[in-house]
Design an enzyme around this catalytic site. Sequence first.
Site, mmCIF file in Angstrom:
data_model
loop_
_atom_site.group_PDB
_atom_site.id
_atom_site.type_symbol
_atom_site.label_atom_id
_atom_site.label_comp_id
_atom_site.label_asym_id
_atom_site.label_seq_id
_atom_site.Cartn_x
_atom_site.Cartn_y
_atom_site.Cartn_z
ATOM 1 N NE ARG A 33 -29.708 -45.608 45.980
ATOM 2 C CZ ARG A 33 -29.587 -45.962 47.251
ATOM 3 N NH1 ARG A 33 -28.445 -45.870 47.845
ATOM 4 N NH2 ARG A 33 -30.631 -46.421 47.922
ATOM 5 N NE ARG A 44 -23.757 -32.961 50.870
ATOM 6 C CZ ARG A 44 -23.160 -33.665 51.819
ATOM 7 N NH1 ARG A 44 -22.466 -33.050 52.759
ATOM 8 N NH2 ARG A 44 -23.257 -34.987 51.861
ATOM 9 C CG PHE A 91 -19.150 -37.296 68.666
ATOM 10 C CD1 PHE A 91 -18.329 -37.814 67.681
ATOM 11 C CD2 PHE A 91 -20.404 -37.882 68.874
ATOM 12 C CE1 PHE A 91 -18.745 -38.890 66.910
ATOM 13 C CE2 PHE A 91 -20.826 -38.955 68.108
ATOM 14 C CZ PHE A 91 -19.994 -39.464 67.118
ATOM 15 C CE1 TYR A 139 -33.560 -45.256 52.712
ATOM 16 C CE2 TYR A 139 -32.958 -42.915 52.746
ATOM 17 C CZ TYR A 139 -32.638 -44.240 52.502
ATOM 18 O OH TYR A 139 -31.369 -44.564 52.061
HETATM 19 C C1 IN0 Z 1 -23.013 -40.026 62.301
HETATM 20 C C2 IN0 Z 1 -23.286 -38.558 62.481
HETATM 21 C C3 IN0 Z 1 -23.505 -38.117 63.907
HETATM 22 C C4 IN0 Z 1 -22.497 -37.564 64.641
HETATM 23 C C5 IN0 Z 1 -22.742 -37.093 65.941
HETATM 24 C C6 IN0 Z 1 -23.989 -37.212 66.523
HETATM 25 C C7 IN0 Z 1 -25.036 -37.763 65.803
HETATM 26 C C8 IN0 Z 1 -26.320 -37.886 66.374
HETATM 27 C C9 IN0 Z 1 -27.344 -38.438 65.659
HETATM 28 C C10 IN0 Z 1 -27.116 -38.939 64.388
HETATM 29 C C11 IN0 Z 1 -25.882 -38.830 63.803
HETATM 30 C C12 IN0 Z 1 -24.816 -38.253 64.469
HETATM 31 O O1 IN0 Z 1 -22.314 -37.721 61.890
HETATM 32 C C13 IN0 Z 1 -21.748 -38.085 60.654
HETATM 33 C C14 IN0 Z 1 -20.915 -36.927 60.103
HETATM 34 C C15 IN0 Z 1 -20.068 -37.344 58.893
HETATM 35 O O2 IN0 Z 1 -19.849 -38.494 58.639
HETATM 36 N N1 IN0 Z 1 -19.611 -36.379 58.118
HETATM 37 C C16 IN0 Z 1 -18.828 -36.599 56.891
HETATM 38 C C17 IN0 Z 1 -19.068 -35.462 55.976
HETATM 39 C C18 IN0 Z 1 -20.087 -35.745 54.928
HETATM 40 O O3 IN0 Z 1 -20.340 -34.808 54.205
HETATM 41 O O4 IN0 Z 1 -20.549 -36.877 54.782
HETATM 42 C C19 IN0 Z 1 -17.342 -36.577 57.140
HETATM 43 O O5 IN0 Z 1 -16.647 -37.110 56.285
HETATM 44 O O6 IN0 Z 1 -16.885 -36.037 58.118
HETATM 45 C C20 IN0 Z 1 -22.775 -38.569 59.658
HETATM 46 O O7 IN0 Z 1 -23.016 -37.906 58.658
HETATM 47 N N2 IN0 Z 1 -23.401 -39.780 59.888
HETATM 48 C C21 IN0 Z 1 -23.128 -40.581 61.020
HETATM 49 C C22 IN0 Z 1 -22.936 -41.957 60.832
HETATM 50 C C23 IN0 Z 1 -22.586 -42.766 61.909
HETATM 51 C C24 IN0 Z 1 -22.416 -42.175 63.161
HETATM 52 CL CL1 IN0 Z 1 -21.936 -43.173 64.473
HETATM 53 C C25 IN0 Z 1 -22.617 -40.812 63.369
HETATM 54 C C26 IN0 Z 1 -24.289 -40.322 58.835
HETATM 55 C C27 IN0 Z 1 -25.805 -40.093 59.019
HETATM 56 C C28 IN0 Z 1 -26.526 -40.823 57.869
HETATM 57 C C29 IN0 Z 1 -26.185 -38.626 58.935
HETATM 58 C C30 IN0 Z 1 -26.309 -40.651 60.344
#
Ligand code: IN0
Length: 410
Positions: free
Chosen positions: A225, A212, A285, A168
């Site tokens: 969920r 979390r 990043f 998942y």
């Molecule tokens: C992310 C990821 C992310 C960033 C950088 C490199 C990555 C490499 C592999 C996979 C994911 C990567 O980062 C974000 C961070 C984020 O959204 N933080 C929230 C805080 C929070 O608590 O939710 C914020 O508001 O700043 C992330 O969590 N995800 C994400 C989604 C799309 C992209 Cl392009 C990059 C979500 C997830 C599910 C963990 C992949």
Amino acid sequence: MGLVAMILEHPEELYPLVKLKMAAARIEKQIPAEEHWAFSYTMLRKVSRSFALVIQQLGPELRNAICIFYLVLRALDTVEDDTSIPTEIKVPILESFHRHIYDRDWHFSCGTKDYKVLMDKLHLVSTAFLELETSYQEAIEEITKKMGAGMAKFILKEVETVDDYDEYCHYVAGLVGLGLSKLFYASRLEELASDSLSNSMGLFLQKTNIIRDYLEDINEIPKSRMFWPREIWNKYANKLEDFKYEENSAKAVQCLNDLVTNALMHAEDCLQYMSALKDLAIFRFCAIPQIMAIGTLALCYNNVEIFRGVVKMRRGLVARVIYQTKNMSDVYGAFYEFSSLIKSKVDASDPNASLTLKRVEAIQRTCMSSGLLNRRGYHLYESKLRYNSVLIMVVLLLLSILFATLTIKW
Ligand code: IN0
């Protein structure tokens, strides 16, 4: 903790916090002129907090591609999350979402608040998507297709085993890692990373979120969920919701520690992935969310508050991570420090104590043997406030200057 108390306890966080506030105010003013890009960047800021700031420092081509990738995934997530959509409607939408992003006329209303706005105006995101170079479009389409199919599979199935949990998390986050590696490669700024390391980057972040968000997910209306795998929680309870009740605190914390230990297994792959990055903006990043993840895991470990309310890293600490992460020395330093914090909280009577210690010590060895360890001193161990009158006066003076700077219209 109140602002003054926080500053007295962690004065080193004041400057990064002010810088973060100013940067957030600055990007509010930097919205592009064209409607579809203005909408995309405004949405990005609304649905993510610190992430929007971290995206902003990338070069314009990659920044646009990642902004659209992020919004497309958020839209897909909105469909998956909306428990009011009947399964027979939801599943085909998830499976065909990758085709809809090419279609400016496609529309499907769901979600609430900002997510509803995103869904209602998805045509603007499509317009921006169609302006990206083909190599970026293809990477986004491929990942959206695989993620949609994976989400559809898990609409019909629960997360039972640890393998299901990894599967998942691969669909919803590991694939994001694979997609980002493809986008970095398409930008010609990076080599193509392996799928396995890219997957671990996503799994480490997503498992941290799932741990979390226990209370938020279990209290979800109309239906809870559940992403904690039964194979793990069933060792400690008969029902996942039992952990909410105070009388089950000891077992709840043991289960939590089991899950944190499971997540820690991805940390070394993440360090390896980050150490291979060449471009500074891409490195930051990637590194900032990873440091926040290990920080959050350290905060969650052995912490019963997970079952009572929201547990989050201090805003000042987040600001320090954002401004003080510049190279691998900083990453090794942060991973080392947060691992030490976990180590200090391990209770010998915890059923997973030895496995947890083995994993944190392995992370610490990797950090040490890099020869790059930079110990920042994140002041992670809570100390008693020492109200020193000189310090109080300095803080009050700084606060008045700060207040004046933020309120005066120049
Ligand atoms: C992310 C990821 C992310 C960033 C950088 C490199 C990555 C490499 C592999 C996979 C994911 C990567 O980062 C974000 C961070 C984020 O959204 N933080 C929230 C805080 C929070 O608590 O939710 C914020 O508001 O700043 C992330 O969590 N995800 C994400 C989604 C799309 C992209 Cl392009 C990059 C979500 C997830 C599910 C963990 C992949």
